[in-house]
Design an enzyme around this catalytic site. Structure first.
Site, PDB file in Angstrom:
ATOM      1  CD  GLU A 131      56.416 105.014   8.836  1.00  0.00           C
ATOM      2  OE1 GLU A 131      56.612 103.886   8.379  1.00  0.00           O
ATOM      3  OE2 GLU A 131      56.541 106.044   8.172  1.00  0.00           O
ATOM      4  NE  ARG A 314      51.569 107.875   9.319  1.00  0.00           N
ATOM      5  CZ  ARG A 314      52.868 108.029   9.046  1.00  0.00           C
ATOM      6  NH1 ARG A 314      53.478 109.173   9.293  1.00  0.00           N
ATOM      7  NH2 ARG A 314      53.569 107.052   8.516  1.00  0.00           N
TER       8      ARG A 314
END
Ligand code: UGA
Length: 353
Positions: A131, A314
């Site tokens: 993150e 991601r």
């Protein structure tokens, strides 16, 4: 109180795992206990995921809260060679609903631990997160070159990302002053048995796979947030623990101090729509007629609230982990999903859910 029956032999290394009952914690404890080479001290507020290791002569467990167990923690930091502080809330729903809780637990409580590890001159292996990279446009996220990009401050989804980022920066600053021996690792969407409690997933406080599995097992629609084109690179827990143990044991013999490693599987990058489809396919192979629900879409503002923003892509760059740890992930996507699903089905059958 846990009574230590087996005394440590002098050369046996010892490790302190805070958050030992968590998803990563319990899997790590299990593996280290099976190896039988280290003395393992663990603390957690719960021990329901540690059934496999409680009673192992190399494992000492203390039930406790890191917010109110300073003496025990300090004593054990002094006693241990390696500290792995895994306590954190890692579910996006909580970032949005209770950002101060994330600040307090994920940031403040861990900062305290980092300071003690530095004070007592020990080695920390710190769980950062995928993150931290946020919504960067890099195709693959690199530990040393990717810019960390997050949304505006009223979007509280980012509080977890920046809490971890600041801890990373503080750890690195201690390291630069020669005050802390550290290795940082960044898990990329690790999945596997005991990922989240399905009871919590039911309330939305899980990660995508645990929420989907809860819905599947309870014949409820799978809700895909947004258009479902956002993707994640799912990594099987055994691959993650393999990397983590290479860091703990330093089996490559390379200098791991001051290193950061993405631990993820770029080949397992998939969008959330396809994740939902594969999961249903896999479930239907086991129980062909059970699931009559469907995949529906919901706006993220309704699913999570105004404070949410999604991350479109991601993908980890894992060259560093390959080169320095001699590590590479082995579990492909379907295998990782299947193993995770099967583990929850098994727990349900054993009435453990
Ligand atoms: C997660 C969490 O922040 C942490 O657990 C962790 O540090 C990190 O990623 C990681 O393991 O790498 P995220 O991947 O966004 O973040 O969290 P999930 O809840 O697993 O969501 C993945 C995607 O699925 C998001 O796009 C989300 O909007 C979507 N989603 C989630 C759904 O479509 N439906 C759901 O029911 C839940």
């Amino acid at each position: 109180m846990v009574i230590e029956i087996h005394k440590m032999n002098k050369n046996q290394k010892s490790i302190l795992i805070l958050g030992a009952n968590g998803f990563i914690g319990n899997a790590l404890v299990k593996d280290l206990c099976n190896d039988g080479t280290m003395k393992i001290y663990g603390m957690d507020i719960e021990n329901n995921k540690l059934d496999h290791s409680l009673g192992n002569p190399n494992f000492v467990f203390e039930k406790g809260d890191i917010n109110s167990s300073d003496k025990w923690i300090k004593d054990h930091i002094k006693k241990c060679d390696i500290i792995v502080p895994l306590v954190a809330i890692a579910t996006p729903n909580v970032y949005v609903k209770d950002p101060l809780k994330i600040f307090q637990l994920d940031f403040e409580s861990n900062l305290k631990i980092i300071k003690w590890v530095a004070e007592y001159n020990k080695r920390v292996i710190f769980p950062s997160t995928s993150e931290v990279y946020g919504i960067t446009s890099d195709k693959e996220f690199n530990e040393y070159t990717t810019n960390l990009t997050v949304g505006p401050v009223h979007k509280s989804r980012w509080i977890y990302s920046v809490s971890k980022q600041l801890l990373d920066r503080i750890i690195i600053a201690y390291g630069e002053k020669g005050l802390l021996d550290y290795t940082i690792f960044r898990p990329f969407n690790w999945i596997g048995p005991r990922l989240d409690s399905l009871k919590l997933a039911q309330l939305g406080n899980g990660r995508v796979l645990s929420i989907f599995i809860y819905n599947l097992l309870n014949n409820k629609d799978l809700i895909v947030v947004g258009d479902g084109n956002q993707s994640r690179s799912f990594t099987y827990i055994d691959d993650g623990i393999d990397a983590l143990k290479r860091i703990i044991y330093n089996s490559s013999g390379n200098d791991l101090n001051k290193k950061i490693f993405n631990i993820g599987n770029p080949d397992n990058n998939i969008n959330i729509n396809n994740l939902a489809k594969i999961l249903i396919e896999e479930y239907n192979k086991i129980y062909p007629k059970n699931f009559t629900g469907k995949i529906t879409n919901q706006d993220h503002k309704i699913f999570y609230g105004e404070g949410y923003e999604d991350i479109p892509v991601r993908v980890p760059d894992i060259r560093e982990a390959k080169k320095i740890l001699n590590w590479a992930p082995k579990y492909d996507l379907k295998m990782s999903i299947r193993e995770t699903l099967n583990s929850f089905i098994k727990e349900k059958e054993n009435n453990k859910l």
